[in-house]
Design a protein around this motif. Structure first.
Motif, mmCIF file in Angstrom:
data_model
loop_
_atom_site.group_PDB
_atom_site.id
_atom_site.type_symbol
_atom_site.label_atom_id
_atom_site.label_comp_id
_atom_site.label_asym_id
_atom_site.label_seq_id
_atom_site.Cartn_x
_atom_site.Cartn_y
_atom_site.Cartn_z
ATOM 1 N N UNK A 38 0.845 -1.188 0.000
ATOM 2 C CA UNK A 38 0.000 0.000 0.000
ATOM 3 C C UNK A 38 0.884 1.242 0.000
ATOM 4 N N UNK A 39 0.480 2.227 -0.747
ATOM 5 C CA UNK A 39 1.231 3.475 -0.846
ATOM 6 C C UNK A 39 0.594 4.535 0.050
ATOM 7 N N UNK A 40 1.366 5.005 1.018
ATOM 8 C CA UNK A 40 0.880 6.010 1.957
ATOM 9 C C UNK A 40 1.766 7.246 1.886
ATOM 10 N N UNK A 41 1.190 8.381 2.221
ATOM 11 C CA UNK A 41 1.970 9.609 2.319
ATOM 12 C C UNK A 41 1.988 10.034 3.777
ATOM 13 N N UNK A 42 3.152 10.438 4.264
ATOM 14 C CA UNK A 42 3.326 10.830 5.669
ATOM 15 C C UNK A 42 3.692 12.306 5.716
ATOM 16 N N UNK A 43 2.851 13.099 6.396
ATOM 17 C CA UNK A 43 3.078 14.537 6.473
ATOM 18 C C UNK A 43 3.002 15.007 7.926
ATOM 19 N N UNK A 44 3.438 16.221 8.157
ATOM 20 C CA UNK A 44 3.458 16.801 9.498
ATOM 21 C C UNK A 44 4.529 17.882 9.543
ATOM 22 N N UNK A 45 4.434 18.752 10.533
ATOM 23 C CA UNK A 45 5.392 19.846 10.637
ATOM 24 C C UNK A 45 6.781 19.328 10.978
ATOM 25 N N UNK A 69 14.394 17.042 4.295
ATOM 26 C CA UNK A 69 14.304 18.357 3.678
ATOM 27 C C UNK A 69 13.513 18.324 2.369
ATOM 28 N N UNK A 70 13.362 17.182 1.777
ATOM 29 C CA UNK A 70 12.566 17.041 0.568
ATOM 30 C C UNK A 70 11.534 15.955 0.779
ATOM 31 N N UNK A 92 8.505 25.182 6.400
ATOM 32 C CA UNK A 92 7.599 26.163 5.792
ATOM 33 C C UNK A 92 7.742 26.198 4.273
ATOM 34 N N UNK A 93 8.963 26.173 3.792
ATOM 35 C CA UNK A 93 9.180 26.326 2.344
ATOM 36 C C UNK A 93 8.952 25.043 1.567
ATOM 37 N N UNK A 94 8.638 23.955 2.254
ATOM 38 C CA UNK A 94 8.391 22.675 1.592
ATOM 39 C C UNK A 94 6.904 22.320 1.593
ATOM 40 N N UNK A 97 4.570 22.461 -1.361
ATOM 41 C CA UNK A 97 4.731 21.494 -2.442
ATOM 42 C C UNK A 97 4.166 20.115 -2.102
ATOM 43 N N UNK A 98 3.606 19.951 -0.913
ATOM 44 C CA UNK A 98 3.086 18.646 -0.507
ATOM 45 C C UNK A 98 2.150 18.049 -1.547
ATOM 46 N N UNK A 99 1.238 18.874 -2.034
ATOM 47 C CA UNK A 99 0.192 18.350 -2.915
ATOM 48 C C UNK A 99 0.746 17.712 -4.185
#
Length: 199
Positions: A38-45, A69-70, A92-94, A97-99
């Motif tokens: 399964x393909x998941x995306x992990x995000x957070x500050x 950093x990327x 902040x600067x990344x 581009x999450x979407x």
């Protein structure tokens, strides 16, 4: 069995089954079925603990962990599945581009610092709701990992649920993860992965 062995013993050698094939037929049930991926995306500050969590799940050394950093991709093995987790940096600067990396995701992990400042918590809340409403994620299950629960300023799951504006029973689930020698990785995240799988 003995009759079969006797019968086989009189056959020419070039007509006998290869020993490896006999062994597989008698002793093995064949290779286990491939685990689904399964393909998941992990995000957070930044600083929420995404990289540390994934390193722990992959049994990697927690030493010298550097914030992403990327983006990075890790294959997280579980008993019944393999999760290909794409971790996106939270600076902040990344974040803007999450979407660009959402396409193809089958679920979302949002790592939240339970002990963050009110300002950071509000930023995390805004980013969470932005992701919840994104066209490529709006139908997917979200797993929120409440990290840093061992810190004195950590908020309870109920507080986080209230402040993040998520409702129990929705497509969002919050589970707790400990750090600093108090990891509950396999207890909590397996429950979380099960939640993602049920959706």
């Amino acid at each position: 069995m003995w009759k079969e062995c006797s019968r086989l013993s009189f056959r020419p050698l070039n007509t006998l089954p290869h020993p490896k094939n006999c062994f597989r037929a008698l002793c093995c049930k064949g290779p286990p079925p491939a685990r689904p991926e399964y393909d998941l995306v992990c995000i957070g500050l930044t600083g929420s603990g995404k990289t540390s969590l994934l390193s722990k799940l992959c049994s990697e050394s927690p030493e010298n962990v550097v914030s992403t950093t990327g983006f990075s991709i890790k294959a997280v093995p579980f008993q019944n599945a393999i999760l290909n987790v794409k971790e996106l940096g939270g600076a902040d600067n990344i974040r803007k581009y999450w979407s660009r990396y959402y396409q193809g995701s089958q679920g979302v992990i949002f790592v939240l610092d339970s002990a963050s400042s009110e300002d950071d918590l509000e930023t995390a809340r805004n980013e969470l709701h932005s992701a919840l409403q994104h066209p490529q994620l709006c139908t997917l299950p979200f797993l929120i990992l409440a990290n840093h629960q061992d810190k004195p300023a950590a908020r309870s799951v109920q507080e986080l649920q209230s402040k993040s504006g998520t409702e129990a029973g929705s497509r969002v689930e919050i589970v707790v993860v400990y750090q600093n020698g108090k990891w509950r990785t396999w207890e909590t995240t397996q429950a979380g992965w099960s939640y993602l799988g049920r959706r």
